[in-house]
Design a protein around this motif. Structure first.
Motif, PDB file in Angstrom:
ATOM      1  N   SER A  72       1.074  -1.307   0.066  1.00 22.75           N
ATOM      2  CA  SER A  72       0.108  -0.026  -0.379  1.00 22.75           C
ATOM      3  C   SER A  72       0.700   1.744  -0.046  1.00 22.75           C
ATOM      4  O   SER A  72      -0.048   2.438  -0.632  1.00 22.75           O
ATOM      5  CB  SER A  72      -1.093   0.016   1.269  1.00 22.75           C
ATOM      6  N   MET A  73       1.852   1.095   0.698  1.00 21.82           N
ATOM      7  CA  MET A  73       2.911   2.865   1.169  1.00 21.82           C
ATOM      8  C   MET A  73       3.771   2.547  -0.732  1.00 21.82           C
ATOM      9  O   MET A  73       3.244   3.661  -0.905  1.00 21.82           O
ATOM     10  CB  MET A  73       3.948   2.331   1.819  1.00 21.82           C
ATOM     11  N   ARG A  74       3.971   1.401  -1.003  1.00 18.45           N
ATOM     12  CA  ARG A  74       4.756   1.768  -2.298  1.00 18.45           C
ATOM     13  C   ARG A  74       3.621   1.879  -3.220  1.00 18.45           C
ATOM     14  O   ARG A  74       4.193   2.596  -3.887  1.00 18.45           O
ATOM     15  CB  ARG A  74       5.206   0.525  -2.647  1.00 18.45           C
ATOM     16  N   THR A  75       2.494   2.104  -3.660  1.00 15.39           N
ATOM     17  CA  THR A  75       1.324   2.225  -4.896  1.00 15.39           C
ATOM     18  C   THR A  75       1.550   3.228  -4.356  1.00 15.39           C
ATOM     19  O   THR A  75       1.240   4.325  -5.034  1.00 15.39           O
ATOM     20  CB  THR A  75       0.252   1.681  -4.216  1.00 15.39           C
ATOM     21  N   ARG A  76       1.234   3.737  -3.409  1.00 17.26           N
ATOM     22  CA  ARG A  76       0.923   5.306  -2.194  1.00 17.26           C
ATOM     23  C   ARG A  76       1.844   6.249  -3.366  1.00 17.26           C
ATOM     24  O   ARG A  76       1.604   7.615  -3.798  1.00 17.26           O
ATOM     25  CB  ARG A  76       0.836   5.765  -1.069  1.00 17.26           C
ATOM     26  N   GLU A  77       3.176   5.765  -2.368  1.00 20.56           N
ATOM     27  CA  GLU A  77       4.703   6.002  -3.352  1.00 20.56           C
ATOM     28  C   GLU A  77       4.538   6.515  -4.606  1.00 20.56           C
ATOM     29  O   GLU A  77       4.690   7.642  -5.498  1.00 20.56           O
ATOM     30  CB  GLU A  77       5.404   5.415  -2.756  1.00 20.56           C
ATOM     31  N   ASP A  78       4.096   5.498  -5.941  1.00 25.52           N
ATOM     32  CA  ASP A  78       4.374   4.971  -7.100  1.00 25.52           C
ATOM     33  C   ASP A  78       3.533   6.562  -7.604  1.00 25.52           C
ATOM     34  O   ASP A  78       3.411   7.308  -8.784  1.00 25.52           O
ATOM     35  CB  ASP A  78       3.965   3.982  -7.724  1.00 25.52           C
ATOM     36  N   LEU A  79       2.062   6.301  -7.107  1.00 25.93           N
ATOM     37  CA  LEU A  79       1.486   7.616  -7.597  1.00 25.93           C
ATOM     38  C   LEU A  79       1.476   8.711  -7.034  1.00 25.93           C
ATOM     39  O   LEU A  79       1.997   9.535  -8.464  1.00 25.93           O
ATOM     40  CB  LEU A  79      -0.089   7.283  -6.472  1.00 25.93           C
ATOM     41  N   ARG A  80       2.018   9.195  -5.830  1.00 24.12           N
ATOM     42  CA  ARG A  80       2.664  10.483  -5.501  1.00 24.12           C
ATOM     43  C   ARG A  80       4.027  10.701  -7.213  1.00 24.12           C
ATOM     44  O   ARG A  80       3.915  11.668  -7.772  1.00 24.12           O
ATOM     45  CB  ARG A  80       3.812  10.346  -4.388  1.00 24.12           C
ATOM     46  N   LEU A  90       1.117  16.890  -5.383  1.00 28.64           N
ATOM     47  CA  LEU A  90       0.441  15.915  -4.289  1.00 28.64           C
ATOM     48  C   LEU A  90      -0.644  17.072  -3.698  1.00 28.64           C
ATOM     49  O   LEU A  90      -1.845  16.544  -3.612  1.00 28.64           O
ATOM     50  CB  LEU A  90       1.042  15.306  -3.549  1.00 28.64           C
ATOM     51  N   ARG A  94      -4.437  16.314  -3.144  1.00 24.16           N
ATOM     52  CA  ARG A  94      -5.350  16.567  -2.136  1.00 24.16           C
ATOM     53  C   ARG A  94      -6.123  17.525  -1.584  1.00 24.16           C
ATOM     54  O   ARG A  94      -7.368  16.888  -0.902  1.00 24.16           O
ATOM     55  CB  ARG A  94      -4.112  16.822  -0.713  1.00 24.16           C
TER      56      ARG A  94
END
Length: 102
Positions: A72-80, A90, A94
């Protein structure tokens, strides 16, 4: 009215069937029968152990949660990173998301 203490079999039947109507009255006035009913209503040790085993968390729960949190953290970082590469900060995303919630 004088009560005759019921047998264990009768007390168990009271627990199982919820009869007769005067059970509550008798138990409210008779500490002996109230205590005996509690003892009879206590689950068997085998049942308690079986329930405990069935409700126990899996041994690998911490590892599985850790893997999902990392993903989940990796996915958020990739999206950012993707948004920043596209030139969208970002903070802007938000801010737009917060406006939709209101």
């Amino acid at each position: 009215m004088k009560w005759i203490h019921p047998s264990n079999r009768k007390l168990q039947r009271w627990l199982d069937d919820g009869e007769p109507q005067d059970v509550d009255e008798h138990v409210a006035g008779c500490v002996r029968c109230a205590n005996r009913l509690e003892e009879l209503a206590t689950p068997l040790p085998e049942l308690s152990q079986a329930l405990s085993r069935s409700m126990q968390a899996p041994d690998d729960l911490v590892q599985r949660l850790g893997v999902r949190m990392t993903e989940s953290m990796r996915t958020r970082e990739d999206l950012r990173l993707l948004l920043e590469l596209m030139g969208v900060p970002l903070a802007t995303v938000r801010s737009l998301m917060m406006e939709d919630d209101t």
